[in-house]
Enzyme design. Structure first.
Site, short mmCIF file in Angstrom:
data_model
loop_
_atom_site.label_atom_id
_atom_site.label_comp_id
_atom_site.label_asym_id
_atom_site.label_seq_id
_atom_site.Cartn_x
_atom_site.Cartn_y
_atom_site.Cartn_z
N ARG A 94 0.85 -1.19 0.00
CA ARG A 94 0.00 0.00 0.00
C ARG A 94 0.89 1.25 0.00
O ARG A 94 2.02 1.22 0.50
CB ARG A 94 -0.90 0.01 1.23
CG ARG A 94 -1.83 -1.19 1.34
CD ARG A 94 -2.59 -1.18 2.66
NE ARG A 94 -3.47 -2.34 2.78
CZ ARG A 94 -3.12 -3.50 3.34
NH1 ARG A 94 -1.91 -3.64 3.85
NH2 ARG A 94 -3.98 -4.50 3.40
N LYS A 111 -1.61 -3.11 8.08
CA LYS A 111 -2.74 -2.72 8.92
C LYS A 111 -2.73 -3.49 10.23
O LYS A 111 -2.44 -4.69 10.24
CB LYS A 111 -4.06 -2.97 8.17
CG LYS A 111 -4.30 -2.01 7.02
CD LYS A 111 -5.66 -2.25 6.39
CE LYS A 111 -5.95 -1.22 5.31
NZ LYS A 111 -7.27 -1.42 4.68
N ARG A 168 -0.61 -1.45 -7.25
CA ARG A 168 -0.91 -2.58 -6.35
C ARG A 168 -1.83 -3.58 -7.06
O ARG A 168 -1.60 -4.78 -7.03
CB ARG A 168 -1.55 -2.05 -5.07
CG ARG A 168 -1.95 -3.10 -4.05
CD ARG A 168 -2.30 -2.40 -2.74
NE ARG A 168 -3.12 -3.19 -1.84
CZ ARG A 168 -2.63 -4.04 -0.93
NH1 ARG A 168 -1.32 -4.23 -0.85
NH2 ARG A 168 -3.43 -4.69 -0.11
N HIS A 222 -3.95 -9.04 2.78
CA HIS A 222 -5.40 -9.10 2.95
C HIS A 222 -5.74 -10.06 4.09
O HIS A 222 -5.24 -11.19 4.11
CB HIS A 222 -6.07 -9.62 1.67
CG HIS A 222 -6.12 -8.61 0.56
ND1 HIS A 222 -6.36 -8.95 -0.76
CD2 HIS A 222 -5.97 -7.26 0.57
CE1 HIS A 222 -6.36 -7.85 -1.49
NE2 HIS A 222 -6.12 -6.82 -0.72
N HIS A 272 -2.92 3.22 -6.19
CA HIS A 272 -3.42 1.86 -5.97
C HIS A 272 -3.38 1.03 -7.25
O HIS A 272 -3.44 -0.20 -7.19
CB HIS A 272 -4.84 1.93 -5.42
CG HIS A 272 -5.07 1.00 -4.27
ND1 HIS A 272 -4.32 1.02 -3.11
CD2 HIS A 272 -5.97 -0.01 -4.11
CE1 HIS A 272 -4.75 0.08 -2.29
NE2 HIS A 272 -5.75 -0.55 -2.87
N TYR A 320 -9.19 -10.14 -8.28
CA TYR A 320 -8.19 -10.23 -9.34
C TYR A 320 -8.50 -11.37 -10.32
O TYR A 320 -8.02 -11.36 -11.45
CB TYR A 320 -6.79 -10.36 -8.75
CG TYR A 320 -6.47 -9.14 -7.93
CD1 TYR A 320 -6.32 -7.90 -8.53
CD2 TYR A 320 -6.41 -9.19 -6.53
CE1 TYR A 320 -6.09 -6.75 -7.79
CE2 TYR A 320 -6.18 -8.05 -5.78
CZ TYR A 320 -6.03 -6.84 -6.42
OH TYR A 320 -5.82 -5.70 -5.68
#
Length: 309
Positions: free
Chosen positions: A147, A171, A245, A268, A242, A277
């Site tokens: 990110r 995160k 990514r 994720h 993004h 994807y």
């Protein structure tokens, strides 16, 4: 309890107990504050207990001009806020339980082709600190799929060129190790030893990437950098940070990488997020089929045109 006091306590909860990211906290507080601004201006209510379902319904109607994704985000913020109030027994009932999030059509992300990636990256020649930094940032972003918030926060200690990996803090402060190719290690080594370190001139800065004043490159700064570099190329697509990514993940999937591996690399928490994807690749497959299959509508038309000549 007054609205403003409840908001202050909610912010403290997000910081201390939830360990939420700075951006998440900023979004939640801004969304709840916007709700309070409406409630206080239109209904003269400054006490949490006096806000009822009807008030929330009226507020949500004022958001009808916004996109479904924006409304959803604002509602998620309010849901989190009211769940906190219920948990802390500040309220007895959660009025947000009566409202469903708007249904939105999932938009497939923009992805660059392999040729477009090469055009973008190869267009940046490393001949001074700024150009070398920009090339290194874009190369690393495409090579790892991290990110932008993770990219601009990297320290020199998170990069191991000898072992060829990047240690990323994602995160929720979750760590993940991402392998690096020989090529990107070569680019990073050139940036660090030929441009970054001489720019520092022995000053104590841990950041991997910084601006001319040795300060952190912000997410907004990086967006401007990307737009500037894209404008120098022939690429016509609308590209955001993004995009690289998404492109990283899509190219991996198209080349046979397992979805679970892509999930780990992207950080994720839920694999369902990663499955988008597969849809991007399927769309490309359909596009290629229609373009190149001998009996596709376009190719039949071409053949008919030839026969008429």
């Amino acid at each position: 309890m007054k609205n403003k006091d409840a908001l202050l306590e909610f912010k403290q909860y997000l910081i201390v107990e939830k360990n939420a990211s700075e951006r998440t906290i900023e979004n939640y507080i801004r969304d709840v504050q916007a709700f309070f601004n409406y409630i206080e201006a239109n209904h003269q209510i400054d006490q949490i207990d006096d806000i009822h379902k009807e008030h929330i319904r009226f507020y949500l109607k004022t958001l009808s001009h916004l996109s479904a994704s924006t409304v959803s985000r604002k509602m998620v913020s309010l849901r989190s806020f009211y769940k906190y109030l219920l948990k802390e027994e500040i309220i007895e009932r959660n009025p947000m339980e009566s409202f469903d999030l708007p249904k939105s059509q999932k938009k497939l992300p923009t992805v660059l082709s392999k040729q477009e990636v090469n055009i973008l990256l190869n267009s940046i020649e490393m001949n001074d600190f700024i150009s070398a930094r920009n090339r290194a940032m874009l190369e690393l972003l495409y090579a790892t799929g991290i990110r932008v918030s993770e990219l601009v926060s990297l320290t020199i200690y998170q990069l191991n060129l000898k072992m060829k990996y990047l240690n990323v803090i994602g995160k929720g402060d979750k760590e993940r190790l991402i392998p690096l190719t020989d090529y990107v290690c070569k680019i990073m080594g050139k940036y660090i030893y030929d441009y970054r370190n001489p720019k520092l001139d022995f000053k104590d800065v841990d950041l991997l990437f910084f601006n001319n004043h040795l300060k952190k490159v912000s997410r907004e700064d990086f967006y401007a950098i990307l737009q500037k570099e894209v404008k120098k190329t022939s690429i016509q697509k609308k590209i955001s940070p993004h995009t690289l990514r998404h492109t990283f993940a899509t190219h991996l999937f198209e080349n046979g990488a397992d979805l679970r591996s892509i999930q780990e690399l992207l950080g994720h928490s839920d694999i369902s997020t990663t499955t988008i994807y597969t849809h991007v690749s399927n769309e490309k497959m359909i596009e290629d089929y229609n373009k190149f299959h001998l009996r596709s509508h376009k190719n039949i038309e071409k053949e008919s045109d030839k026969n008429e000549l």
